[in-house]
Design a protein around this motif. Structure first.
Motif, short mmCIF file in Angstrom:
data_model
loop_
_atom_site.label_atom_id
_atom_site.label_comp_id
_atom_site.label_asym_id
_atom_site.label_seq_id
_atom_site.Cartn_x
_atom_site.Cartn_y
_atom_site.Cartn_z
N LYS A 183 0.87 -1.19 0.00
CA LYS A 183 0.00 0.00 0.00
C LYS A 183 0.90 1.23 0.00
O LYS A 183 1.58 1.51 1.00
N THR B 235 -5.09 3.81 3.44
CA THR B 235 -6.43 3.96 2.86
C THR B 235 -7.46 4.15 3.96
O THR B 235 -7.32 3.63 5.06
N ASN C 43 -14.38 8.68 -1.96
CA ASN C 43 -13.04 8.16 -1.68
C ASN C 43 -12.35 7.71 -2.97
O ASN C 43 -11.12 7.71 -3.06
N GLN D 149 -5.75 7.02 -3.05
CA GLN D 149 -6.42 5.79 -3.45
C GLN D 149 -6.13 5.47 -4.91
O GLN D 149 -5.91 4.31 -5.28
N ASN E 276 -2.66 3.99 -5.14
CA ASN E 276 -2.70 2.60 -4.69
C ASN E 276 -3.31 1.69 -5.75
O ASN E 276 -2.79 0.60 -6.04
N HIS F 9 -10.12 -0.56 -6.33
CA HIS F 9 -9.92 -1.11 -4.99
C HIS F 9 -11.13 -1.92 -4.53
O HIS F 9 -11.02 -2.71 -3.58
N ASN G 79 -8.84 -4.70 -2.89
CA ASN G 79 -8.53 -4.43 -1.48
C ASN G 79 -8.45 -5.68 -0.62
O ASN G 79 -7.62 -5.76 0.29
#
Length: 434
Positions: free
Chosen positions: A213, A217, A230, A236, A239, A407, A411
């Motif tokens: 990462k 986050t 977000n 983000q 990432n 994500h 994630n």
């Protein structure tokens, strides 16, 4: 009898799948070096046990798929071929084929990985991933058989069907049978695997320093935590882009490894990845001609084409993306299937409750984008951009349409130790004096 089977499973797990060895990274540096002002580093060599375990998974998956292929050929393919001789449509499915396909073979493909993981004591999440993929390909290829959309010549013989289902790649066939590979094919895949493996090791060496990462986050792991606000956070986005590249290199590396093995046993296959992030010219090009072409193939023949015989192109594409979302949810449950020994004290990152629904939402988003592309692809602005912008910029613009919500898909893999389990297979540099 039960204890004997458990002993066999335990022996395979410990001696062929290296369940204990691959549970965590136990490698010691084969080379150390110091960079003045930056610390001491060590080079970890790839784990031989990791690749042997993946090879064992391929063999076990091929055996299981061969058994199901015999059932598929006997009760689905042969009856459909006989029925098509007396029917005007070769795509008509019989009630028996529907019952056997959707009532027997596909459910077996769904439950097999859970029992296999428990029986063989598999703990490494990447090994679990491959275990699930082998079963998944057979399930969708069963759908191809049920609806009559197998690739040309696959259903010419039982052996062709067995070969087609044996590996999580797509082999090529002609009227004689499986198209044989050459030593040039083997050399090509081995060379590209070496290059891709090295690149993946270097990239993981960079990402592992931040635990995969680049930035912290804020969005939680559950479906209810999803926030479009977000999605526009530049941390983000950074990432998401870094992990998108990681997934591309992962899939490319594994595809070269499996292609090398299947070429070595005499089979020619289609490529899996064609650099989608940096060479795609449109969303359709990204998903349909560059990203994971094996999955694209069985979704197209197993979902898109059957739906397309009765409904619009957009409805068929939406069905394919939904199917992709559902099977990725299932695959995530396989990857994060907890070890029975640790259920009592299950805690992240070893055991992790995934945010079910997020994968499906990600693919619904992309289905919507495809619908917009169908409607607007002929617009002058898009033709102008393709004509005047550098190809790599066009590709990055294509990728950026999914990047804000990537994500939702990635994630759960980042929050667990999935990539830490995977890095056992690559040469990786770690810092030693932290």
């Amino acid at each position: 009898m039960s204890s004997s089977l458990q002993s066999i499973g335990s022996w395979i797990g410990h001696n062929l799948l290296y369940s204990e060895v691959l549970e965590s990274d136990q490698r010691l540096p084969c080379l150390t070096f110091t960079i003045a002002g930056y610390g001491t580093y060590g080079l970890l060599a790839p784990s031989l046990q990791f690749w042997l375990a993946l090879g064992t998974c391929l063999v076990l998956g091929a055996i299981y798929s061969a058994i199901l292929s015999c059932v598929m050929y006997k009760f689905i393919i042969l009856p459909r071929k006989l029925h098509s001789q007396s029917s005007s449509s070769k795509y008509h499915s019989t009630s028996t084929s529907l019952l056997i396909g959707f009532g027997v073979i596909m459910p077996l493909c769904v439950i097999y990985p859970y029992y296999g993981i428990h029986f063989l004591l598999i703990k490494n999440k990447v090994i679990k991933f491959l275990f699930g993929i082998a079963s998944l390909t057979t399930a969708f290829r069963c759908s191809e058989a049920v609806f009559g959309f197998l690739p040309k010549h696959v259903d010419d013989s039982l052996w062709n069907v067995i070969v087609y289902n044996a590996f999580p790649v797509e082999c090529k066939f002609d009227k004689v049978g499986a198209i044989p590979s050459t030593w040039a094919n083997v050399g090509y895949y081995v060379r590209n695997f070496g290059v891709s493996c090295t690149a993946l090791g270097l990239y993981c060496s960079f990402l592992v320093m931040s635990d995969y990462k680049l930035y912290p986050t804020e969005e939680g792991p559950k479906l209810g935590d999803v926030s479009l606000y977000n999605a526009l956070n530049w941390h983000q986005l950074a990432n998401n882009f870094s992990i998108a590249i990681l997934f591309q290199i992962y899939l490319t590396t594994f595809s070269y490894a499996i292609n090398a093995v299947t070429s070595l046993v005499g089979l020619t296959q289609i490529p899996m990845m064609l650099n989608p992030i940096f060479e795609s010219t449109s969303l359709s090009d990204f998903w349909g001609r560059r990203w994971n072409l094996v999955v694209h193939g069985f979704l197209k023949r197993g979902v898109y084409k059957p739906v397309r015989t009765k409904y619009s192109r957009l409805a068929a594409a939406t069905a394919a993306f939904l199917a992709s979302g559902f099977f990725h949810e299932w695959l995530l449950s396989v990857v994060l299937y907890p070890d029975y020994d640790s259920v009592g004290d299950c805690a992240p990152p070893t055991c992790f409750q995934p945010g079910y629904g997020r994968n499906t939402l990600f693919f619904v988003w992309n289905a919507g984008l495809i619908g917009i592309e169908y409607a607007l692809s002929g617009a002058a602005i898009f033709k102008l951009l393709k004509k005047h912008l550098p190809p790599v910029i066009v590709s990055l613009l294509v990728t950026s349409t999914a990047l804000p919500v990537a994500h939702w898909f990635t994630n759960d893999y980042v929050r667990t130790d999935f990539f830490h389990d995977g890095q056992l297979g690559w040469p990786i540099i770690i810092r030693l004096d932290e």
